[in-house]
Design a protein around this motif. Structure first.
Motif, PDB file in Angstrom:
ATOM      1  N   ILE A  47      -0.862   1.107  11.997  1.00  0.00           N
ATOM      2  CA  ILE A  47       0.464   0.525  11.735  1.00  0.00           C
ATOM      3  C   ILE A  47       1.627   1.279  12.608  1.00  0.00           C
ATOM      4  CG2 ILE A  47       0.414   2.672  10.201  1.00  0.00           C
ATOM      5  CD1 ILE A  47       2.677   1.456   8.376  1.00  0.00           C
ATOM      6  N   MET A  48       2.584   0.187  13.147  1.00  0.00           N
ATOM      7  CA  MET A  48       3.196   0.406  14.131  1.00  0.00           C
ATOM      8  C   MET A  48       4.586   0.778  13.438  1.00  0.00           C
ATOM      9  SD  MET A  48       1.457   0.202  16.667  1.00  0.00           S
ATOM     10  CE  MET A  48       0.074   1.049  15.879  1.00  0.00           C
ATOM     11  N   MET A  84      -3.485  -5.459  11.126  1.00  0.00           N
ATOM     12  CA  MET A  84      -2.261  -5.186  11.269  1.00  0.00           C
ATOM     13  C   MET A  84      -1.012  -5.782  10.265  1.00  0.00           C
ATOM     14  SD  MET A  84      -2.672  -3.289  14.029  1.00  0.00           S
ATOM     15  CE  MET A  84      -0.760  -3.070  14.282  1.00  0.00           C
ATOM     16  N   ASP A  85      -1.626  -6.155   9.221  1.00  0.00           N
ATOM     17  CA  ASP A  85      -0.838  -6.813   8.217  1.00  0.00           C
ATOM     18  C   ASP A  85      -1.173  -6.124   6.719  1.00  0.00           C
ATOM     19  OD1 ASP A  85      -2.821  -8.180   7.233  1.00  0.00           O
ATOM     20  OD2 ASP A  85      -1.762 -10.153   7.676  1.00  0.00           O
ATOM     21  N   TRP A  86      -1.727  -5.199   6.573  1.00  0.00           N
ATOM     22  CA  TRP A  86      -2.304  -4.837   5.284  1.00  0.00           C
ATOM     23  C   TRP A  86      -1.266  -4.286   4.423  1.00  0.00           C
ATOM     24  CZ3 TRP A  86      -0.993   0.195   4.566  1.00  0.00           C
ATOM     25  CH2 TRP A  86      -0.724   0.937   5.846  1.00  0.00           C
ATOM     26  N   MET A  87      -0.209  -3.649   5.195  1.00  0.00           N
ATOM     27  CA  MET A  87       0.924  -2.784   4.405  1.00  0.00           C
ATOM     28  C   MET A  87       1.975  -4.072   3.806  1.00  0.00           C
ATOM     29  SD  MET A  87       1.685  -3.673   7.846  1.00  0.00           S
ATOM     30  CE  MET A  87       0.828  -2.333   8.383  1.00  0.00           C
ATOM     31  N   HIS A  88       1.590  -5.197   3.928  1.00  0.00           N
ATOM     32  CA  HIS A  88       2.370  -6.401   3.235  1.00  0.00           C
ATOM     33  C   HIS A  88       1.747  -6.936   2.090  1.00  0.00           C
ATOM     34  CE1 HIS A  88       5.368  -5.725   6.479  1.00  0.00           C
ATOM     35  NE2 HIS A  88       4.515  -6.101   7.427  1.00  0.00           N
ATOM     36  N   PHE A  99       3.035   0.554   2.412  1.00  0.00           N
ATOM     37  CA  PHE A  99       2.725   1.746   3.173  1.00  0.00           C
ATOM     38  C   PHE A  99       3.323   2.922   2.038  1.00  0.00           C
ATOM     39  CE2 PHE A  99       4.095   5.140   6.349  1.00  0.00           C
ATOM     40  CZ  PHE A  99       2.647   5.646   6.262  1.00  0.00           C
ATOM     41  N   GLU A 100       4.469   2.633   1.470  1.00  0.00           N
ATOM     42  CA  GLU A 100       4.852   3.810   0.245  1.00  0.00           C
ATOM     43  C   GLU A 100       3.712   3.824  -0.847  1.00  0.00           C
ATOM     44  OE1 GLU A 100       7.920   5.452   0.723  1.00  0.00           O
ATOM     45  OE2 GLU A 100       8.053   4.479   2.692  1.00  0.00           O
ATOM     46  N   GLU A 131     -12.455   2.141   4.123  1.00  0.00           N
ATOM     47  CA  GLU A 131     -11.866   1.554   4.895  1.00  0.00           C
ATOM     48  C   GLU A 131     -11.361   0.313   4.448  1.00  0.00           C
ATOM     49  OE1 GLU A 131     -12.437   0.303   9.854  1.00  0.00           O
ATOM     50  OE2 GLU A 131     -14.374   0.807   8.469  1.00  0.00           O
ATOM     51  N   VAL A 132     -10.101  -0.039   4.047  1.00  0.00           N
ATOM     52  CA  VAL A 132      -9.793  -1.206   3.155  1.00  0.00           C
ATOM     53  C   VAL A 132      -8.969  -2.134   4.048  1.00  0.00           C
ATOM     54  CG1 VAL A 132      -9.830   0.265   0.916  1.00  0.00           C
ATOM     55  CG2 VAL A 132      -7.957   0.216   2.274  1.00  0.00           C
ATOM     56  N   SER A 133      -8.183  -1.717   4.918  1.00  0.00           N
ATOM     57  CA  SER A 133      -7.176  -2.643   5.402  1.00  0.00           C
ATOM     58  C   SER A 133      -7.685  -4.017   5.660  1.00  0.00           C
ATOM     59  CB  SER A 133      -6.555  -1.885   6.636  1.00  0.00           C
ATOM     60  OG  SER A 133      -7.487  -1.824   7.707  1.00  0.00           O
ATOM     61  N   GLN A 134      -8.980  -4.131   6.358  1.00  0.00           N
ATOM     62  CA  GLN A 134      -9.365  -5.491   6.601  1.00  0.00           C
ATOM     63  C   GLN A 134      -9.913  -6.287   5.501  1.00  0.00           C
ATOM     64  OE1 GLN A 134     -11.189  -5.964  10.668  1.00  0.00           O
ATOM     65  NE2 GLN A 134     -10.677  -3.889  11.038  1.00  0.00           N
TER      66      GLN A 134
END
Length: 277
Positions: free
Chosen positions: A127-128, A96-100, A137-138, A87-90
């Protein structure tokens, strides 16, 4: 219509009569949506996790944690077979901004390469639709395909469509049966994307309103019995402490399904998709 009077539909869509027999309250469980984070250890320790899972017949489970050392302690401290998801996003940004985050794919690859845990998946990633074209995300999709990892996505239908348009080989576990868990939409997406499966955590009120399983959900679960898994989603210590009650709410609708369908959703699908290694 009461569940035992409904026509049973096999997973290939043929109208075949299946005997209705309630699933036992001791049917094993594969829980497809568990979190255990360092902050939770202060109020709900590993011994509490082990006792909770054992008392609820949880034989296997996807366990998401950001801490490899904590995952190793969990694996050593419980008899339940844990499927580790990183679980890495945080750790990389905010939920809500990990993809950037710049060079996200390389950063996650480094985490995987330097860990002693044999991770089988990544997530849960929120991710919305507006962020589905983000480079991060890619990169995440590239990494999942290269490393043969499952991604758990908590997101909009457009996110799922984009993922499979660019990475048709990727394996996605769509958390909570998607952002809009309505049977017609869920059915549509299961048929569009055969490499995607769904967990049903947080969906007990929709599936079993008032204690009687919803007719549309009943038909959908029979029709695609091989594509669903159950989960509790222990995203806080409070959810861990409420685990038995939440699990019992899930068993309440499983027991209204034909026994073979209930067993598939309760544990067989999870153990088939994530076999012991």
């Amino acid at each position: 219509m009461r569940p035992h009077l409904r026509p049973a539909i096999t997973t290939i869509g043929l109208l075949l009569a299946l005997p209705f027999a309630p699933a036992s309250a001791t049917t094993p469980i594969f829980d497809a949506h568990l979190h255990y984070r360092p902050a939770v250890t202060e109020t709900f320790g590993i011994a509490d996790v082990a006792r909770t899972l054992a008392s609820n017949e949880v034989r296997s489970a996807i366990m998401m944690t950001p801490d490899p050392a904590l995952m190793r302690r969990l694996q050593a401290g419980t008899d339940t077979r844990l499927v580790p998801f990183l679980e890495v996003s945080q750790r990389l940004g905010r939920k809500m901004d990990w993809m950037h985050v710049e060079d996200l794919g390389d950063r996650i690859a480094t985490m995987l390469d330097t860990s002693e845990v044999r991770w089988q998946g990544l997530g849960e990633f929120h991710i919305m639709a507006d962020d589905r074209f983000a480079p991060g995300f890619e990169q995440l999709l590239d990494l999942a395909v290269e490393r043969d990892l499952t991604i758990m996505i908590h997101g909009d239908p457009a996110v799922i469509d984009h993922a499979y348009a660019t990475h048709p080989e990727v394996r996605i576990l769509w958390a909570h049966a998607g952002s809009y868990a309505y049977p017609p939409l869920v059915r549509d997406y299961l048929e569009r994307h055969p490499r995607m499966n769904m967990d049903l955590s947080m969906r007990n009120p929709r599936i079993n309103p008032g204690g009687n399983i919803d007719d549309d959900w009943f038909e959908l679960l029979l029709e695609h019995a091989d594509r669903f898994m159950i989960g509790v989603d222990t995203f806080t210590a409070h959810r861990w402490k409420q685990y038995t009650r939440l699990k019992d709410e899930t068993r309440a609708w499983l027991q209204q399904l034909p026994d073979d369908v209930a067993r598939a959703i309760a544990f067989e699908n999870g153990e088939r998709l994530f076999p012991a290694r």
